[in-house]
Write a protein that holds these residues in place. Structure first.
Motif, PDB file in Angstrom:
ATOM      1  N   GLU A 201       0.827  -1.212   0.000  1.00 34.60           N
ATOM      2  CA  GLU A 201       0.000   0.000   0.000  1.00 34.60           C
ATOM      3  C   GLU A 201       0.859   1.259   0.000  1.00 34.60           C
ATOM      4  OE1 GLU A 201      -3.422   2.266   2.684  1.00 34.60           O
ATOM      5  OE2 GLU A 201      -2.628   0.328   3.318  1.00 34.60           O
ATOM      6  N   VAL A 202       1.912   1.254   0.795  1.00 32.98           N
ATOM      7  CA  VAL A 202       2.803   2.414   0.846  1.00 32.98           C
ATOM      8  C   VAL A 202       3.402   2.681  -0.530  1.00 32.98           C
ATOM      9  CG1 VAL A 202       4.986   3.288   1.795  1.00 32.98           C
ATOM     10  CG2 VAL A 202       3.349   2.140   3.298  1.00 32.98           C
ATOM     11  N   ARG A 203       3.877   1.614  -1.180  1.00 31.71           N
ATOM     12  CA  ARG A 203       4.496   1.768  -2.502  1.00 31.71           C
ATOM     13  C   ARG A 203       3.476   2.205  -3.545  1.00 31.71           C
ATOM     14  NH1 ARG A 203       6.491  -3.558  -1.628  1.00 31.71           N
ATOM     15  NH2 ARG A 203       5.778  -4.204  -3.689  1.00 31.71           N
ATOM     16  N   LEU A 204       2.273   1.613  -3.482  1.00 24.87           N
ATOM     17  CA  LEU A 204       1.229   1.945  -4.458  1.00 24.87           C
ATOM     18  C   LEU A 204       0.815   3.410  -4.325  1.00 24.87           C
ATOM     19  CD1 LEU A 204      -0.848   1.214  -6.622  1.00 24.87           C
ATOM     20  CD2 LEU A 204      -2.370   0.427  -4.792  1.00 24.87           C
ATOM     21  N   LEU A 205       0.567   3.871  -3.107  1.00 22.50           N
ATOM     22  CA  LEU A 205       0.125   5.253  -2.909  1.00 22.50           C
ATOM     23  C   LEU A 205       1.211   6.242  -3.317  1.00 22.50           C
ATOM     24  CD1 LEU A 205      -1.803   4.986   0.487  1.00 22.50           C
ATOM     25  CD2 LEU A 205      -2.707   4.928  -1.843  1.00 22.50           C
ATOM     26  N   ALA A 206       2.458   5.853  -3.111  1.00 22.09           N
ATOM     27  CA  ALA A 206       3.574   6.723  -3.516  1.00 22.09           C
ATOM     28  C   ALA A 206       3.593   6.891  -5.032  1.00 22.09           C
ATOM     29  CB  ALA A 206       4.898   6.141  -3.026  1.00 22.09           C
ATOM     30  N   GLU A 207       3.365   5.797  -5.752  1.00 21.54           N
ATOM     31  CA  GLU A 207       3.350   5.873  -7.211  1.00 21.54           C
ATOM     32  C   GLU A 207       2.115   6.613  -7.717  1.00 21.54           C
ATOM     33  OE1 GLU A 207       5.713   5.194  -9.155  1.00 21.54           O
ATOM     34  OE2 GLU A 207       7.008   4.237  -7.670  1.00 21.54           O
ATOM     35  N   CYS A 208       0.973   6.425  -7.042  1.00 22.33           N
ATOM     36  CA  CYS A 208      -0.245   7.133  -7.438  1.00 22.33           C
ATOM     37  C   CYS A 208      -0.078   8.640  -7.263  1.00 22.33           C
ATOM     38  CB  CYS A 208      -1.434   6.644  -6.616  1.00 22.33           C
ATOM     39  SG  CYS A 208      -2.029   5.003  -7.069  1.00 22.33           S
ATOM     40  N   SER A 209       0.614   9.030  -6.212  1.00 23.23           N
ATOM     41  CA  SER A 209       0.816  10.464  -5.958  1.00 23.23           C
ATOM     42  C   SER A 209       1.712  11.105  -7.007  1.00 23.23           C
ATOM     43  CB  SER A 209       1.422  10.677  -4.569  1.00 23.23           C
ATOM     44  OG  SER A 209       2.715  10.108  -4.491  1.00 23.23           O
ATOM     45  N   ALA A 293      -9.226   5.307 -18.387  1.00 21.65           N
ATOM     46  CA  ALA A 293      -8.046   6.082 -17.992  1.00 21.65           C
ATOM     47  C   ALA A 293      -7.602   5.691 -16.588  1.00 21.65           C
ATOM     48  CB  ALA A 293      -8.348   7.573 -18.054  1.00 21.65           C
ATOM     49  N   VAL A 294      -8.559   5.495 -15.702  1.00 23.83           N
ATOM     50  CA  VAL A 294      -8.239   5.077 -14.332  1.00 23.83           C
ATOM     51  C   VAL A 294      -7.618   3.687 -14.340  1.00 23.83           C
ATOM     52  CG1 VAL A 294      -9.248   4.438 -12.092  1.00 23.83           C
ATOM     53  CG2 VAL A 294      -9.978   6.531 -13.250  1.00 23.83           C
ATOM     54  N   GLN A 295      -8.160   2.813 -15.167  1.00 26.24           N
ATOM     55  CA  GLN A 295      -7.629   1.454 -15.263  1.00 26.24           C
ATOM     56  C   GLN A 295      -6.169   1.477 -15.714  1.00 26.24           C
ATOM     57  OE1 GLN A 295      -9.115  -1.527 -14.435  1.00 26.24           O
ATOM     58  NE2 GLN A 295      -7.068  -2.326 -14.775  1.00 26.24           N
ATOM     59  N   ARG A 296      -5.864   2.271 -16.715  1.00 28.08           N
ATOM     60  CA  ARG A 296      -4.486   2.356 -17.213  1.00 28.08           C
ATOM     61  C   ARG A 296      -3.553   2.930 -16.151  1.00 28.08           C
ATOM     62  NH1 ARG A 296      -7.139   4.086 -21.975  1.00 28.08           N
ATOM     63  NH2 ARG A 296      -6.785   6.267 -21.399  1.00 28.08           N
ATOM     64  N   CYS A 297      -3.979   4.013 -15.505  1.00 31.32           N
ATOM     65  CA  CYS A 297      -3.142   4.646 -14.476  1.00 31.32           C
ATOM     66  C   CYS A 297      -2.872   3.695 -13.322  1.00 31.32           C
ATOM     67  CB  CYS A 297      -3.815   5.913 -13.946  1.00 31.32           C
ATOM     68  SG  CYS A 297      -3.844   7.270 -15.120  1.00 31.32           S
ATOM     69  N   PHE A 298      -3.900   2.977 -12.913  1.00 34.29           N
ATOM     70  CA  PHE A 298      -3.743   2.051 -11.788  1.00 34.29           C
ATOM     71  C   PHE A 298      -2.794   0.916 -12.148  1.00 34.29           C
ATOM     72  CE2 PHE A 298      -5.019  -1.713  -9.348  1.00 34.29           C
ATOM     73  CZ  PHE A 298      -4.895  -1.220  -8.062  1.00 34.29           C
ATOM     74  N   THR A 299      -2.965   0.341 -13.344  1.00 33.67           N
ATOM     75  CA  THR A 299      -2.090  -0.750 -13.787  1.00 33.67           C
ATOM     76  C   THR A 299      -0.636  -0.310 -13.834  1.00 33.67           C
ATOM     77  OG1 THR A 299      -3.883  -1.720 -15.102  1.00 33.67           O
ATOM     78  CG2 THR A 299      -1.636  -2.381 -15.661  1.00 33.67           C
ATOM     79  N   ARG A 300      -0.384   0.882 -14.361  1.00 37.31           N
ATOM     80  CA  ARG A 300       0.991   1.392 -14.452  1.00 37.31           C
ATOM     81  C   ARG A 300       1.570   1.678 -13.076  1.00 37.31           C
ATOM     82  NH1 ARG A 300      -0.697   5.469 -19.348  1.00 37.31           N
ATOM     83  NH2 ARG A 300      -0.666   3.908 -21.033  1.00 37.31           N
ATOM     84  N   ALA A 301       0.740   2.178 -12.156  1.00 34.81           N
ATOM     85  CA  ALA A 301       1.210   2.447 -10.790  1.00 34.81           C
ATOM     86  C   ALA A 301       1.618   1.144 -10.111  1.00 34.81           C
ATOM     87  CB  ALA A 301       0.115   3.154  -9.986  1.00 34.81           C
ATOM     88  N   CYS A 302       0.841   0.076 -10.314  1.00 35.90           N
ATOM     89  CA  CYS A 302       1.189  -1.225  -9.743  1.00 35.90           C
ATOM     90  C   CYS A 302       2.493  -1.756 -10.338  1.00 35.90           C
ATOM     91  CB  CYS A 302       0.060  -2.228  -9.995  1.00 35.90           C
ATOM     92  SG  CYS A 302      -1.401  -1.976  -8.979  1.00 35.90           S
TER      93      CYS A 302
END
Length: 365
Positions: A201-209, A293-302
């Protein structure tokens, strides 16, 4: 699909009213004396509707004659899909966007097949072929759950033609597969139990930000805090958000179950929405980002966060599991939180930690 309500007549007698609603068909209802009779009638009627054998009688108002719209056994499956989406896509939850994606492989494989030639053997052949197909995004084989959605779409469209246009097929709806058959078992898929660890979660939220999409961070945070589905989050409107009460109203046309509900908010979720409201207009859609767009952003963040085998919907598993573990919330309240209609569905989304179970078993008495 069916709802049973206990009623008391003006004479003081208890009766049970059964209401059955199905997309593409008129509502049917009946009042019965006992709960057992009501349940039996509900089951029989739903089965008949699914098979395309239920007689709606005068309840069905034919929109156009078969000759006018060209619905007949000689038309192809692709032509039937075209007619269906032209007439009914506007009444679907997302305007038919998902279903339009689902018909692509169906049309490619058997769109040219005439309805009179579309038997259960052809549906079975399609299922087996589809299960061996590799997905474009994940490069893994298509899941049984995905193919089940596609078969259900075929069934729904043919049922609509049977009900509204009096389409007569020799063996009923070929997409109605026996529950106990081997092909149906292949479509059950495997229930996922993937949840997000604290470190992930920490890593995911960091990439989302750090994402170019400035909304993705709050979208993910709300998913973790509320267990709302992606489509529910992306269709939130400010006039349905009650920050004082701490709830979001999800209308029936958005909710997956077809029943509107109030989604409870944690204090963190309220804070997120409050900051957004203060920073924005506070009207219209809360999030402007589109579904894909959300799907793409989320996949790339992961991918950037090196998080394997994780989907946006797994945030819902994560939220339900964490909420139960943190609060010890009773099952009925957990159903209200998640928006599920049955305890069985909630259990599918709750992932037990076996170490916690061992710890509980070995507590000093």
């Amino acid at each position: 699909m069916g709802t049973i309500r206990k009623r008391t007549t003006t004479a003081g007698n208890v009766r049970y009213e059964v209401l059955i609603r199905k997309t593409g068909f008129p509502q049917v209802s009946k009042m019965l004396k006992t709960a057992k009779e009501a349940k039996a009638w509900e089951s029989e009627t739903e089965a008949a509707i699914n098979k395309g054998t239920y007689d709606f009688g005068d309840k069905i108002k034919k929109e156009e004659s078969s000759d006018t719209v060209g619905v007949s056994t000689s038309m192809t499956l692709e032509s039937l899909f075209t007619l269906y989406f032209e007439k009914y896509a506007g009444g679907l939850k997302d305007g038919g966007r998902r279903d339009l994606q689902r018909i692509k492989p169906i049309v490619e494989y058997m769109g040219s097949v005439r309805l009179i030639d579309l038997g259960r053997d052809k549906i079975t052949e399609y299922v087996l072929k589809r299960l061996e197909t590799t997905g474009f995004r994940r490069k893994t084989k298509i899941s049984g759950e995905t193919v089940k959605h596609e078969v259900n779409l075929i069934k729904r469209v043919i049922n609509t033609a049977i009900g509204l246009y009096n389409l007569q097929l020799p063996y009923g709806n070929p997409a109605v597969l026996p529950r106990t058959s081997g092909i149906t078992k292949k479509l059950k898929g495997v229930s996922r139990d993937r949840i997000l660890s604290v470190d992930e979660e920490v890593r995911l939220l960091a990439e989302c930000s750090e994402s170019r999409n400035k909304e993705i961070l709050n979208i993910v945070l709300l998913a973790i805090e509320t267990a709302m589905r992606k489509n529910e989050i992306l269709t939130i409107e400010w006039d349905r958000v009650d920050l004082d009460r701490g709830v979001i109203a999800i209308p029936s046309d958005i909710a997956k179950t077809g029943t509107g509900r109030l989604a409870p908010l944690t204090q963190t979720a309220v804070q997120i929405l409050s900051k957004m409201k203060d920073a924005g207009s506070g009207s219209g859609l809360v999030f402007k980002s589109k579904y894909d767009a959300v799907q793409r952003c989320f996949t790339r963040a992961c991918q950037r966060a090196d998080i394997k085998d994780f989907r946006f919907h797994d945030l819902r598993h994560t939220a339900i599991t964490r909420t139960h573990d943190r609060t010890g919330m009773q099952m009925l309240h957990l159903m209200q939180f998640s928006g599920h209609k049955s305890t069985q569905m909630v259990k599918r989304y709750y992932t037990d930690n076996v170490d916690d179970v061992v710890s509980e078993l070995n507590k000093k008495r």
